[in-house]
Design an enzyme around this catalytic site. Structure first.
Site: not given
Ligand code: IMO
Ligand code: MG
Length: 421
Positions: A12-13, A16, A40-41, A222
């Protein structure tokens, strides 16, 4: 016409939001297919910054239709807040956004279950964003969930109350104090707000677009390494983050997948618990975090940082059928004397080039070192001006993965984007 897909290839991050916003010029329809407000986009342009959690990243582009697909879970409270902030910026969000009636809702008690279950896990907690994601998907697959379309039915309140009671029963197993009314009135108000939106049968809408030759861009949340099946289980999220998830989360057939844009950072980050073979615990890791502003867009937590990992990158490319790579944030590494890439692992003394089914074991990355480019890349707009050392890094990755890097992003702004032929 096919659906092109944008996905994260790491934890993730990856950036995107920026890329979807950038590509949105070419697509009249942008659709989120999984995840929820754990995402968090971040988007930056013309001195505006915005973090989107539920709304697709095409929302800032005039003339786009943005769809929240059936595979997404929505927290109405976060949704309302996000839409009101967009409206305050002059974005006609109600005109540009449609929601699948089949998307599931996150209830206030899902947030409580998420917190109680993480609390009970103690040291082995997942590091969830605590947005109720896992409990909401559990109710979906357990066939108890409430869907967006249900908010239009006469017995919606009864359905809500009945699920809430189930949650209160479920919570008895935890030694966890909570207020069962917490967040309820705001949630019900937010449901009223959601009723003003276009709630549609999005699978028909998307397939009609394809028939009419309208280009659709699917936006993942993610990343591949957080996928429920292929991620570092159990330290994963609860949805299918890979390309196949786009078909399931929007309702178009696999034969209609077009380009698959795989986004990765020039290094790696991870937020929350779980294995991270190339993690750095030194000054270089600190530089990546500070220069890369690696703090969660959803939770504000500092992200763990490390070198690029080709073993997981190749895995993610294979799982997704990536056609175009997009590399983000190499400018963050501008000041480093040397940069490294993991080309394989050592596991119990043996060389490993594949991701093992259980990554919660001792893995030593085998690192290859590159001379740092030691130049500010953030102002460069043409490929010819990129330094030789940096291009060696780029070509090494392309050769190893076997897929071209089509876009190099060197900063958060729309302008800081180099397209390669
Ligand atoms: P974007 O779309 C980074 C991580 C959480 C945790 C695991 C499970 O911005 O890339 P959850 O809330 O789904 O039960 O968490 O996944 N996680 C992310 N890490 N970017 C994200 O979204 C994430 N969405 C969930 O930190 O380790
Ligand atoms: Mg994120």
């Amino acid at each position: 016409m096919n659906v092109d897909v944008v996905l994260g290839l790491q934890w993730g991050d990856e950036g995107k939001g920026k890329i979807v916003d950038y590509l949105a010029r070419q697509y009249p329809v942008i659709a989120r297919f999984q995840g929820g407000p754990n995402a968090g986009h971040s988007l930056h342009f013309e001195e505006t910054s915005f973090v989107l959690h539920s709304v697709p990243s095409g929302i800032f582009r005039k003339g786009t239709v943005n769809i929240i697909g059936n595979g997404v879970v929505i927290d109405p409270v976060i949704f309302e807040k996000e839409c009101r902030s967009l409206a305050a910026l002059g974005i006609p969000v109600k005109d540009r956004l449609m929601i699948s009636k089949r998307a599931h809702l996150i209830l206030p008690t899902h947030l409580i279950i998420d917190a109680a279950s993480e609390h009970a896990k103690g040291a082995s907690r997942i590091g969830s964003t605590l947005k109720g994601i896992s409990p909401a998907y559990m109710d979906k697959t357990g066939r108890n969930g409430i869907r967006v379309g249900d908010i239009l039915t006469a017995d919606f309140l009864e359905r809500y109350k009945s699920l809430k009671l189930k949650h209160i029963e479920f919570l008895k197993q935890f030694d966890y104090a909570y207020d069962p009314e917490q967040g309820e009135s705001k949630w019900l108000e937010a449901i009223d707000y959601m009723r003003q939106f276009k709630l549609i049968d999005a699978e028909y809408y998307v397939n009609d677009c394809l028939k009419k030759n309208k280009r659709v861009l699917a936006e993942g949340a993610q990343g591949a390494l957080l996928d429920i099946d292929f991620g570092s289980y159990p330290y994963v999220t609860s949805s299918s983050t890979t390309c196949a998830g786009a078909c399931i989360g929007l309702g178009f057939p696999p034969s209609k997948v077009g380009k698959v844009y795989g986004i990765f950072k020039a290094y790696c980050t991870r937020v929350g618990s779980g294995p991270f073979p190339t993690e750095l615990f030194n000054q270089e890791g600190e530089i990546l975090r500070e220069r890369g502003k690696e703090f969660g867009a959803t939770t504000g937590r500092p992200r763990r940082t490390g070198w690029l990992d080709l073993v997981t990158l190749k895995y993610a490319v294979t799982l997704n059928g990536v056609t175009d790579l997009i590399m983000m944030k190499a400018d963050v590494m501008d000041v480093l004397e040397t940069v490294k890439i993991a080309t394989s692992y050592k596991i119990q003394g043996e060389k490993a080039e594949r991701v093992p089914y259980d990554t919660n074991i001792s893995i030593t990355p085998v690192l290859r070192e590159f001379k740092g480019w030691k130049r500010d890349l953030s102002g460069i707009r043409r490929e010819e001006e990129l330094p030789f050392e940096f291009m060696s890094y780029v070509r090494f990755i392309e050769d190893a993965v076997g897929i071209p890097i089509k876009i190099i992003s060197l900063g958060p702004d729309r302008e800081q984007t180099i397209i390669r032929d």
